[in-house]
Design an enzyme around this catalytic site. Structure first.
Site, PDB file in Angstrom:
ATOM      1  CE1 TYR A 137      -6.478   1.259   4.035  1.00 17.63           C
ATOM      2  CE2 TYR A 137      -8.402   1.602   5.432  1.00 17.63           C
ATOM      3  CZ  TYR A 137      -7.034   1.640   5.244  1.00 17.63           C
ATOM      4  OH  TYR A 137      -6.224   2.054   6.270  1.00 17.63           O
ATOM      5  CD  GLU A 157      -3.254   0.272   5.685  1.00 18.33           C
ATOM      6  OE1 GLU A 157      -3.764   1.402   5.668  1.00 18.33           O
ATOM      7  OE2 GLU A 157      -2.065   0.069   5.430  1.00 18.33           O
TER       8      GLU A 157
END
Ligand code: ADP
Ligand code: MG
Length: 397
Positions: free
Chosen positions: A115, A204
């Site tokens: 992530y 993101e």
């Protein structure tokens, strides 16, 4: 403002961030060409909506999975089931989002998912890079349950992203190898440059992947922009998808009104964000449910008030209206004139409770009383909220 995954990935490519090859289709007639432009036996078919959690989502008709890896021969059929269908995910709420485009990408053999995101950290006034070795998962959940799997680096915007910060995160991810470090530098450097130059509020990547053959790539992409800086980026404004936004909110922004639709049935018209919040709270306190947040601001004129009324009334769930104005900069007589004009103009049939206080309140109250409009006046915030909640409850028994 948010954009779709396929649009975010176009930006990634522009900034040198590797992504799997992909092609978007907005109608079934475009499926074949899009699929043919991608190599491999397996095709990833991805619903394009402004919400995450698509992989685990379910469509309104029961079809499962908004992101699917399928054999090439089934890609078009899978896309046909997604396009035009409504996808419900953890992030969309129960009403879901209609899929207006499908993105086909090549499938990758994944060795590990990570992530990576960049966002504004208001507390420090810096850009925060958040990295996690637990990719493809809900990052809030990782932060709560296994915080040791998360690393955070703050970038001073005056100095920019530093080589030691890139190295620190590369080692956190286990990219010790020179070749991987080089790739990671291109990815993180590109993402930071995108974040900074396009005035993003967030970039993101979940997941960022390492493939079996040693490539680092952004498998998913979410980019949101600071609305206040959009005027500097016409090329970003062009990416806006009105189908993903509440038309009432777009309309409101045209008149400088701060409007957010909610799911209750009592519409509120208030000046000042703080007063709007307390008005919503007190409606709840008396057992009602606000239909919206609407701050008409300090400088709203008669026209803006009329528009505000029109916008409130476009919501078919609205069963009553509460006007709560504290006249400081905004004078009560202007509000009264706006309310009168709006009611005459739009032909209001719903119950209306008005509470005015502050500058020129006497004039405002007299104007309302003389107008002949059917309304209930209130002399405090609590009184106003209690009255509208009671009226709406009684009329809708
Ligand atoms: P969402 O986050 O909305 O569910 P993603 O794009 O992250 O959508 O996809 C969900 C999951 O599907 C990923 O975590 C990954 O495991 C898998 N996936 C997506 N794209 C690919 C791909 N190109 N190759 C292999 N697996 C993929
Ligand atoms: Mg994802």
């Amino acid at each position: 403002m948010n954009i779709h995954e396929y649009q975010s990935k176009e930006l990634f490519k522009e900034f040198g961030v590797a992504v799997p090859n992909g092609s978007v289709a907005k109608s079934p007639s475009e499926f074949e060409q899009a699929i043919n432009s991608i190599s491999g036996d397996t095709i990833v078919v991805k619903s394009q909506i402004h919400a995450g959690g698509r992989g685990k989502g379910t469509f309104a008709d029961g079809f499962k999975g908004g992101v699917k890896l399928v054999p090439r021969a089934e890609a078009a059929d899978t896309a046909a089931k997604m396009l035009g269908n409504t996808l419900i995910t953890k992030q969309t709420g129960p009403s879901g989002r209609k899929v207006g485009a499908v993105y086909f990408t090549e499938a990758n053999s994944i060795k590990h998912e990570y992530y990576l995101s960049i966002l504004m950290d208001r507390a420090s006034g810096k850009a925060a890079i958040v990295a996690s070795t637990a990719g493809g998962m809900d990052i809030e959940k990782v932060a709560e349950e296994t915080p040791e799997q998360i690393a955070k680096v703050l970038v001073d915007p005056d100095i920019g992203l530093q080589a030691f910060q890139i190295r620190k995160l590369a080692f956190f991810f286990g990219f010790g190898d020179k070749e991987l470090q080089k790739q990671f530098k291109a990815v993180l450097g590109g993402l930071y440059k995108l974040f900074w130059t396009k005035d993003c509020s967030m970039v993101e990547v979940n997941p960022l992947i390492l493939t079996e053959d040693g490539k680092i790539m952004a498998l998913d992409a979410k980019v949101s922009f600071d609305d206040n800086a959009l005027f500097r980026h016409p090329e970003i404004q062009a990416l806006r998808d009105p189908a993903e936004e509440d038309p009432k909110e777009i309309e409101a922004s045209r008149f400088g009104l701060n409007y957010i639709a909610l799911d209750g049935n009592i519409a509120c018209m208030v000046n000042g964000a703080g007063l709007a919040m307390s008005t919503m709270d007190i409606i709840k306190y008396f057992g009602g449910n606000p239909a919206n947040f609407l701050d008409v601001g300090g400088g709203a004129n008669e026209e803006a008030i009329t528009q505000a009324f029109k916008i409130l009334l476009q919501d078919e769930h609205v069963k009553g209206i509460l006007v709560n104005i504290f006249g400081g900069i905004m004078r009560c007589d202007v509000i009264a004139a706006g309310v009168i004009a709006a009611v005459k103009n739009v032909g209001l049939k719903l119950p209306l409770v008005v509470r005015l206080e502050g500058t020129n309140v006497e004039i405002g109250r007299k104007m309302l009383a003389d107008s002949g409009i059917k309304l209930t006046t209130a002399d405090s915030l609590a009184d106003a909220a209690e009255k509208i909640v009671k009226i709406v409850a009684e009329e809708n028994k």
